[in-house]
Motif scaffolding. Structure first.
Motif, PDB file in Angstrom:
ATOM      1  N   GLY A   1       0.830  -1.191   0.000  1.00 64.75           N
ATOM      2  CA  GLY A   1       0.000   0.000   0.000  1.00 64.75           C
ATOM      3  C   GLY A   1       0.867   1.244   0.000  1.00 64.75           C
ATOM      4  O   GLY A   1       2.036   1.218   0.341  1.00 64.75           O
TER       5      GLY A   1
ATOM      6  N   THR B   1      -3.861   0.679  -7.915  1.00 69.36           N
ATOM      7  CA  THR B   1      -4.136  -0.197  -6.791  1.00 69.36           C
ATOM      8  C   THR B   1      -4.351  -1.620  -7.288  1.00 69.36           C
ATOM      9  O   THR B   1      -4.482  -1.878  -8.495  1.00 69.36           O
ATOM     10  CB  THR B   1      -5.399   0.263  -6.047  1.00 69.36           C
ATOM     11  OG1 THR B   1      -6.531   0.126  -6.942  1.00 69.36           O
ATOM     12  CG2 THR B   1      -5.278   1.717  -5.604  1.00 69.36           C
TER      13      THR B   1
ATOM     14  N   GLU C   1      -7.034  -3.147  -6.866  1.00 65.78           N
ATOM     15  CA  GLU C   1      -8.376  -3.085  -7.453  1.00 65.78           C
ATOM     16  C   GLU C   1      -8.315  -2.627  -8.913  1.00 65.78           C
ATOM     17  O   GLU C   1      -9.040  -3.149  -9.777  1.00 65.78           O
ATOM     18  CB  GLU C   1      -9.268  -2.147  -6.642  1.00 65.78           C
ATOM     19  CG  GLU C   1      -9.676  -2.671  -5.276  1.00 65.78           C
ATOM     20  CD  GLU C   1      -8.552  -2.590  -4.241  1.00 65.78           C
ATOM     21  OE1 GLU C   1      -7.530  -1.897  -4.499  1.00 65.78           O
ATOM     22  OE2 GLU C   1      -8.686  -3.221  -3.185  1.00 65.78           O
TER      23      GLU C   1
ATOM     24  N   ARG D   1      -0.969 -10.117   2.270  1.00 62.28           N
ATOM     25  CA  ARG D   1      -1.989  -9.254   1.646  1.00 62.28           C
ATOM     26  C   ARG D   1      -2.862 -10.041   0.674  1.00 62.28           C
ATOM     27  O   ARG D   1      -3.564  -9.460  -0.158  1.00 62.28           O
ATOM     28  CB  ARG D   1      -1.333  -8.092   0.897  1.00 62.28           C
ATOM     29  CG  ARG D   1      -0.599  -7.095   1.783  1.00 62.28           C
ATOM     30  CD  ARG D   1      -0.221  -5.848   0.999  1.00 62.28           C
ATOM     31  NE  ARG D   1      -1.376  -4.980   0.775  1.00 62.28           N
ATOM     32  CZ  ARG D   1      -1.553  -4.224  -0.310  1.00 62.28           C
ATOM     33  NH1 ARG D   1      -0.676  -4.266  -1.297  1.00 62.28           N
ATOM     34  NH2 ARG D   1      -2.603  -3.449  -0.424  1.00 62.28           N
TER      35      ARG D   1
ATOM     36  N   TRP E   1      -5.647 -11.533   0.976  1.00 62.55           N
ATOM     37  CA  TRP E   1      -7.085 -11.251   1.013  1.00 62.55           C
ATOM     38  C   TRP E   1      -7.417  -9.995   0.217  1.00 62.55           C
ATOM     39  O   TRP E   1      -8.490  -9.901  -0.380  1.00 62.55           O
ATOM     40  CB  TRP E   1      -7.573 -11.128   2.455  1.00 62.55           C
ATOM     41  CG  TRP E   1      -9.052 -11.026   2.547  1.00 62.55           C
ATOM     42  CD1 TRP E   1      -9.796  -9.974   2.986  1.00 62.55           C
ATOM     43  CD2 TRP E   1     -10.009 -12.021   2.138  1.00 62.55           C
ATOM     44  NE1 TRP E   1     -11.142 -10.245   2.887  1.00 62.55           N
ATOM     45  CE2 TRP E   1     -11.297 -11.498   2.369  1.00 62.55           C
ATOM     46  CE3 TRP E   1      -9.879 -13.315   1.603  1.00 62.55           C
ATOM     47  CZ2 TRP E   1     -12.456 -12.228   2.086  1.00 62.55           C
ATOM     48  CZ3 TRP E   1     -11.039 -14.025   1.317  1.00 62.55           C
ATOM     49  CH2 TRP E   1     -12.293 -13.484   1.552  1.00 62.55           C
ATOM     50  N   VAL E   2      -6.495  -9.016   0.190  1.00 62.74           N
ATOM     51  CA  VAL E   2      -6.698  -7.807  -0.610  1.00 62.74           C
ATOM     52  C   VAL E   2      -6.856  -8.187  -2.079  1.00 62.74           C
ATOM     53  O   VAL E   2      -7.756  -7.693  -2.782  1.00 62.74           O
ATOM     54  CB  VAL E   2      -5.514  -6.835  -0.429  1.00 62.74           C
ATOM     55  CG1 VAL E   2      -5.642  -5.633  -1.366  1.00 62.74           C
ATOM     56  CG2 VAL E   2      -5.412  -6.376   1.017  1.00 62.74           C
TER      57      VAL E   2
ATOM     58  N   GLU F   1     -10.218 -10.360  -2.629  1.00 53.91           N
ATOM     59  CA  GLU F   1     -11.419  -9.512  -2.600  1.00 53.91           C
ATOM     60  C   GLU F   1     -11.555  -8.719  -3.892  1.00 53.91           C
ATOM     61  O   GLU F   1     -12.655  -8.599  -4.443  1.00 53.91           O
ATOM     62  CB  GLU F   1     -11.348  -8.546  -1.414  1.00 53.91           C
ATOM     63  CG  GLU F   1     -11.837  -9.124  -0.101  1.00 53.91           C
ATOM     64  CD  GLU F   1     -12.102  -8.039   0.912  1.00 53.91           C
ATOM     65  OE1 GLU F   1     -13.165  -8.072   1.557  1.00 53.91           O
ATOM     66  OE2 GLU F   1     -11.250  -7.146   1.059  1.00 53.91           O
ATOM     67  N   ALA F   2     -10.441  -8.165  -4.365  1.00 55.02           N
ATOM     68  CA  ALA F   2     -10.484  -7.390  -5.604  1.00 55.02           C
ATOM     69  C   ALA F   2     -10.890  -8.254  -6.789  1.00 55.02           C
ATOM     70  O   ALA F   2     -11.676  -7.828  -7.650  1.00 55.02           O
ATOM     71  CB  ALA F   2      -9.117  -6.747  -5.858  1.00 55.02           C
TER      72      ALA F   2
END
Length: 229
Positions: free
Chosen positions: A117, A139, A141, A165, A167-168, A171-172
């Motif tokens: 990040g 990002t 995303e 990271r 899960w980041v 999720e995206a």
């Protein structure tokens, strides 16, 4: 800055520069893990100097690399010319993917997304490297949205990421109908925590059928084979 040539495990040459991220383990392992079908149209998102695109190169694949920064892209083009391979290098911002490639035009996407990040403590040492490894320019995303846009339904994508990271990333991917189908963790040895995770996903379809493959150990014969040793 001095420019150097690295010979890749597949025998192709890669032009590099100290200002940009050089060939690393993650790109080599991702190229080994990714499995585009024969004659696939492949897109390397955020290709940098083109290491991943050249590592995955096969004569039957139609490979395109997309990169925001002009200078690493120039090195990629130099490598393409020196190797005399049919690979395309395109300058552009993946956040504007709709203005660069048609919807559903790719069969397979490969990407080494920004790991950290923008507020992460592990700041890259140069602006060029921060662009490549922190999400100040895009990002996770953004990467997922661009991937989903260029893939047709049933198309696939492969990523390498940090386990802490993961899960980041998942999720995206879920938000844009990219369903994980293969997962493999990379460890130094059987007693070590994972240092990277390899994920292959499919656009659309059932959430069932995730294959968690045996861990890839750096201290193993398989790892030596990947590097052609």
């Amino acid at each position: 800055m001095p420019q150097t040539i690295e010979t890749l495990p597949n025998g192709l040459n890669l032009w590099q520069d100290d200002r940009f991220f050089k060939l690393g383990q993650d790109s080599v392992l991702l190229s080994w893990f990714a499995n585009p079908r024969r004659n696939a149209k492949v897109l390397d998102l955020g290709c940098g100097t083109g290491a991943l695109a050249l590592l995955i190169y096969r004569p039957d694949l139609r490979i395109t690399g997309l990169e925001l920064q002009e200078e690493p892209l120039a090195l990629f083009r130099r490598s393409i010319a020196d190797n005399d391979v049919d690979v395309t290098a395109v300058q552009g911002d993946l956040r504007a993917i709709r203005t660069i490639f048609p919807h559903g035009s790719m069969d397979y996407v490969i990407c080494n997304p920004p790991y950290f990040g923008r507020t992460a403590g592990k700041s890259a040492p140069s602006p060029e490297k921060r662009t490549a490894r922190q999400d100040s320019s895009c990002t996770v995303e953004d990467v997922a949205v661009a991937t989903s846009f260029v893939l047709h339904t049933g198309g696939k994508a492969a990523f390498v990421f940090r386990p802490e990271r993961m899960w980041v990333l998942l999720e995206a991917l879920d938000r844009v109908r990219l369903v994980p189908k293969r997962l493999r963790f990379v460890h130094q040895n059987a007693a070590a925590a994972p240092s990277a995770v390899l994920v292959e996903c499919r656009k659309g379809g059932s959430a069932e059928g995730l294959s968690v493959e045996p861990p890839l150990l750096v201290e193993s014969e398989e790892y030596q084979r990947i590097y052609g040793k």
